[in-house]
Write a protein that holds these residues in place. Structure first.
Motif, PDB file in Angstrom:
ATOM      1  N   GLY A 282      51.452 -13.931 -21.551  1.00 19.98           N
ATOM      2  CA  GLY A 282      50.371 -13.530 -20.473  1.00 19.98           C
ATOM      3  C   GLY A 282      49.654 -14.652 -20.332  1.00 19.98           C
ATOM      4  N   ALA A 283      49.254 -15.484 -20.989  1.00 17.90           N
ATOM      5  CA  ALA A 283      48.143 -16.512 -20.884  1.00 17.90           C
ATOM      6  C   ALA A 283      48.950 -17.775 -19.869  1.00 17.90           C
ATOM      7  N   ILE A 284      50.141 -17.783 -20.365  1.00 21.09           N
ATOM      8  CA  ILE A 284      50.928 -18.996 -19.612  1.00 21.09           C
ATOM      9  C   ILE A 284      51.513 -18.768 -18.532  1.00 21.09           C
ATOM     10  N   VAL A 285      52.295 -17.655 -18.424  1.00 14.92           N
ATOM     11  CA  VAL A 285      52.856 -17.032 -17.123  1.00 14.92           C
ATOM     12  C   VAL A 285      52.308 -16.263 -16.285  1.00 14.92           C
ATOM     13  N   LEU A 286      52.070 -14.966 -16.522  1.00 13.77           N
ATOM     14  CA  LEU A 286      51.392 -14.073 -15.907  1.00 13.77           C
ATOM     15  C   LEU A 286      49.995 -14.250 -15.052  1.00 13.77           C
ATOM     16  N   VAL A 287      49.047 -14.817 -15.954  1.00  9.23           N
ATOM     17  CA  VAL A 287      47.947 -15.212 -15.224  1.00  9.23           C
ATOM     18  C   VAL A 287      47.901 -16.290 -14.137  1.00  9.23           C
ATOM     19  N   PRO A 288      48.904 -17.326 -14.272  1.00  7.39           N
ATOM     20  CA  PRO A 288      49.161 -18.282 -13.101  1.00  7.39           C
ATOM     21  C   PRO A 288      49.847 -17.595 -11.952  1.00  7.39           C
ATOM     22  N   LEU A 289      50.582 -16.653 -12.448  1.00  2.00           N
ATOM     23  CA  LEU A 289      51.400 -15.966 -11.385  1.00  2.00           C
ATOM     24  C   LEU A 289      50.436 -14.897 -10.255  1.00  2.00           C
ATOM     25  N   ILE A 290      49.548 -14.201 -11.201  1.00  2.00           N
ATOM     26  CA  ILE A 290      48.719 -13.288 -10.611  1.00  2.00           C
ATOM     27  C   ILE A 290      47.665 -14.049  -9.538  1.00  2.00           C
ATOM     28  N   ARG A 291      47.286 -15.282 -10.196  1.00  2.00           N
ATOM     29  CA  ARG A 291      46.426 -16.262  -9.329  1.00  2.00           C
ATOM     30  C   ARG A 291      46.921 -16.571  -8.074  1.00  2.00           C
ATOM     31  N   ALA A 292      48.244 -17.339  -8.297  1.00  2.00           N
ATOM     32  CA  ALA A 292      49.106 -17.553  -7.261  1.00  2.00           C
ATOM     33  C   ALA A 292      49.337 -16.547  -6.226  1.00  2.00           C
ATOM     34  N   ALA A 293      49.565 -15.543  -6.511  1.00  2.00           N
ATOM     35  CA  ALA A 293      49.782 -14.250  -5.680  1.00  2.00           C
ATOM     36  C   ALA A 293      48.359 -14.026  -4.980  1.00  2.00           C
ATOM     37  N   TRP A 294      47.180 -14.022  -5.836  1.00  2.54           N
ATOM     38  CA  TRP A 294      46.175 -13.601  -4.969  1.00  2.54           C
ATOM     39  C   TRP A 294      45.751 -14.678  -3.928  1.00  2.54           C
ATOM     40  N   LEU A 295      45.895 -16.020  -4.186  1.00  2.97           N
ATOM     41  CA  LEU A 295      45.574 -17.153  -3.289  1.00  2.97           C
ATOM     42  C   LEU A 295      46.646 -16.955  -2.164  1.00  2.97           C
ATOM     43  N   LEU A 296      47.876 -16.833  -2.457  1.00  4.05           N
ATOM     44  CA  LEU A 296      49.068 -16.530  -1.346  1.00  4.05           C
ATOM     45  C   LEU A 296      48.495 -15.440  -0.426  1.00  4.05           C
ATOM     46  N   LEU A 297      48.274 -14.187  -0.979  1.00  4.37           N
ATOM     47  CA  LEU A 297      48.044 -13.208  -0.229  1.00  4.37           C
ATOM     48  C   LEU A 297      46.349 -13.200   0.521  1.00  4.37           C
ATOM     49  N   SER A 298      45.620 -14.280   0.135  1.00  4.43           N
ATOM     50  CA  SER A 298      44.482 -14.353   0.729  1.00  4.43           C
ATOM     51  C   SER A 298      44.133 -15.388   1.919  1.00  4.43           C
ATOM     52  N   GLU A 299      45.381 -15.809   2.208  1.00  5.38           N
ATOM     53  CA  GLU A 299      45.659 -16.798   3.277  1.00  5.38           C
ATOM     54  C   GLU A 299      45.471 -15.905   4.695  1.00  5.38           C
ATOM     55  N   PRO A 300      45.054 -16.623   5.595  1.00  2.00           N
ATOM     56  CA  PRO A 300      44.777 -15.642   7.098  1.00  2.00           C
ATOM     57  C   PRO A 300      46.020 -14.957   7.468  1.00  2.00           C
ATOM     58  N   ALA A 301      47.376 -15.927   7.439  1.00  2.00           N
ATOM     59  CA  ALA A 301      48.260 -15.171   7.758  1.00  2.00           C
ATOM     60  C   ALA A 301      48.679 -14.021   7.069  1.00  2.00           C
ATOM     61  N   ALA A 302      48.583 -13.974   5.697  1.00  2.00           N
ATOM     62  CA  ALA A 302      48.981 -13.026   4.990  1.00  2.00           C
ATOM     63  C   ALA A 302      47.883 -11.771   5.053  1.00  2.00           C
ATOM     64  N   ILE A 303      46.734 -12.044   5.089  1.00  2.00           N
ATOM     65  CA  ILE A 303      45.827 -11.018   5.532  1.00  2.00           C
ATOM     66  C   ILE A 303      45.971 -10.262   6.926  1.00  2.00           C
TER      67      ILE A 303
END
Length: 474
Positions: free
Chosen positions: A37-58
């Protein structure tokens, strides 16, 4: 329910857990879960958040058609829950045999696995809905009420999917009917665009939640009326899938989760036509013998191509290639069999290359036909879907020729950062979709920027990898 039955089931499960799980094993499992969870899930969730926060994704998340696509995708996932490999009432094969012969109700003996299945579905669905609406809320494009209502609707949909899975395990006929109905409903949502935004509002969310609670009350009676053979068969299938996943062997895992052909047995699969056409016809008939698997695969395939055509960026094209790779799996049985045959002496009277090429005709036609979805995005969209289709076909052939994982990958590989053996086994198992995504992303500038040099060197590298895999196929 007699008290003696409850005590007998509890005693059996206690004895089984005592023999199969020790305190140290449970502690190690908790440690591994926290570490992953600390090594895999947290970075994946953060990466998904950053990806979805891009203007094109919004822009995509706030588009009027996104709600229809999200609801249709949820319905397709609910349809997949009706597949035989998704049976929730399973235990280890030996324990399932013992409990299926016991006089205790199956709701007591197999209720715990169903609850675990439901929890996993609820957490996954709720997390996805909360993530998407949380991004919108942080971008001031959504509201807290919509976040709560969408999360409740996702949890209710996961509950309905659990009920559908239990009903499908009880009766294959009911499961097929549910699967067809859900796929048809998904198509209706996409075509007619009903007011699905109601599920992000209190009335729609509460209505769906009430429906989920009512249908969840049927689960005990569905479990109690399930045939022991169905429970045992699903448990054996689950054990085989666990072995394939543990060894990271895609062929074992694929055999465990693949639908068993039941219909169209009277239709000849080898007509009197030219040889090259006979291979394509036999592959088409074989795919049609598992129609629901084929339908779900084609929907995922079309969704991947539509995503690539709508948003031709590196991230979306890579994800689209992975979806197309997953969807075309229903049409790749012939290629997989040909890959197994080329490792043995020839018995078909044709060369190995000819055999594999003939088996690849049917999936190539399906990919070419489905890539026409890119016409909705113009010439650029069509070019993107075409390169994704070619990349997926090459990656599928590459994965089919991949031998079982070498024994060296099954050994611990200590490094200063920890044991990386499991990570390498995961990469070995996922090299097919990784190859498809990487090749699609590498070829993308050749379409968007007319970069002929990129097209040449990316194709040359892919061909070199495929030739190297072909030479080591045995």
């Amino acid at each position: 329910m007699a008290r003696s039955d409850r005590l007998a089931v509890r005693a059996t499960l206690r004895q089984w857990n005592k023999r199969s799980r020790r305190g140290s094993d449970i502690a190690y499992l908790v440690y591994i879960s926290i570490l992953v969870g600390a090594i895999v899930l947290v970075p994946l969730i953060r990466a998904a958040w950053l990806l979805l926060s891009e203007p094109a994704a919004i822009a995509v998340l706030t588009a009027p058609w996104f709600g229809d696509i999200a609801v249709a995708a949820s319905l397709v996932l609910m349809s997949a829950a009706c597949a035989p490999w998704a049976a929730p009432a399973v235990r280890r094969a030996f324990l399932a045999r013992v409990l299926s012969d016991a006089p205790a109700p199956f709701a007591l003996s197999f209720g715990a696995p169903v609850v675990r299945w439901w929890l996993v579905a609820v957490v996954a669905a709720g997390a996805v809905a909360a993530l998407a609406h949380g991004v919108l809320l942080s971008a001031s494009a959504g509201s807290g009420l919509a976040l709560v209502c969408a999360t409740v609707s996702a949890i209710a949909a996961a509950t309905l999917a659990t009920v559908c899975a239990v009903a499908a395990q009880r009766s294959a006929t009911v499961g097929n009917a549910l699967s067809v109905g859900l796929i048809a409903l998904a198509a209706t949502v996409v075509v007619f665009s009903p007011a699905v935004a109601a599920f992000s509002q209190p009335i729609g969310a509460m209505s769906l939640a009430v429906l989920a609670v009512i249908t969840a009350g049927w689960v005990p009676s569905l479990l109690n009326s399930t045939q022991p053979h169905a429970l045992l068969t699903a448990s054996v299938r689950r054990d085989a899938a666990v072995v394939g996943f543990t060894l990271m062997d895609a062929s074992v895992l694929g055999d465990a989760v693949r639908d068993v052909p039941r219909g169209r047995r009277r239709r000849s699969a080898v007509p009197r036509v030219p040889r090259w056409l006979a291979f394509a016809v036999s592959a088409a008939v074989g795919a049609a013998r598992t129609p629901l698997r084929l339908a779900r695969g084609l929907i995922v395939l079309a969704g991947g191509f539509a995503l690539a055509a709508a948003a031709p960026s590196a991230w979306t094209v890579g994800l689209a290639a992975a979806l197309v790779y997953l969807g075309i799996g229903a049409c790749m049985m012939g290629v997989e069999q040909a890959a197994l045959a080329v490792r043995t002496p020839a018995v078909y009277g044709v060369s190995d290359v000819t055999l594999l090429a003939n088996h690849a005709i049917f999936p190539a036609v399906v990919l070419a036909a489905a890539s026409l979805i890119g016409l909705a995005g113009g010439s650029t969209g069509l070019g993107v879907t075409l390169i994704a289709g070619v990349a997926v076909l090459v990656a599928r052939v590459f994965a089919a020729l991949t031998p079982p994982a070498p024994l060296e990958l099954l050994l611990p590989m200590p490094t200063p950062a920890g044991d990386v053996g499991a990570f390498l086994r995961l990469l070995w198992a996922l090299q097919g979709p990784i190859f498809a995504a990487a090749l699609s992303i590498a070829l993308l500038p050749a379409v968007l920027n007319a970069d002929l040099a990129r097209l040449v060197w990316a194709a040359a590298i892919a061909a070199a990898l495929l030739i190297a895999r072909w030479r080591t196929r045995s």
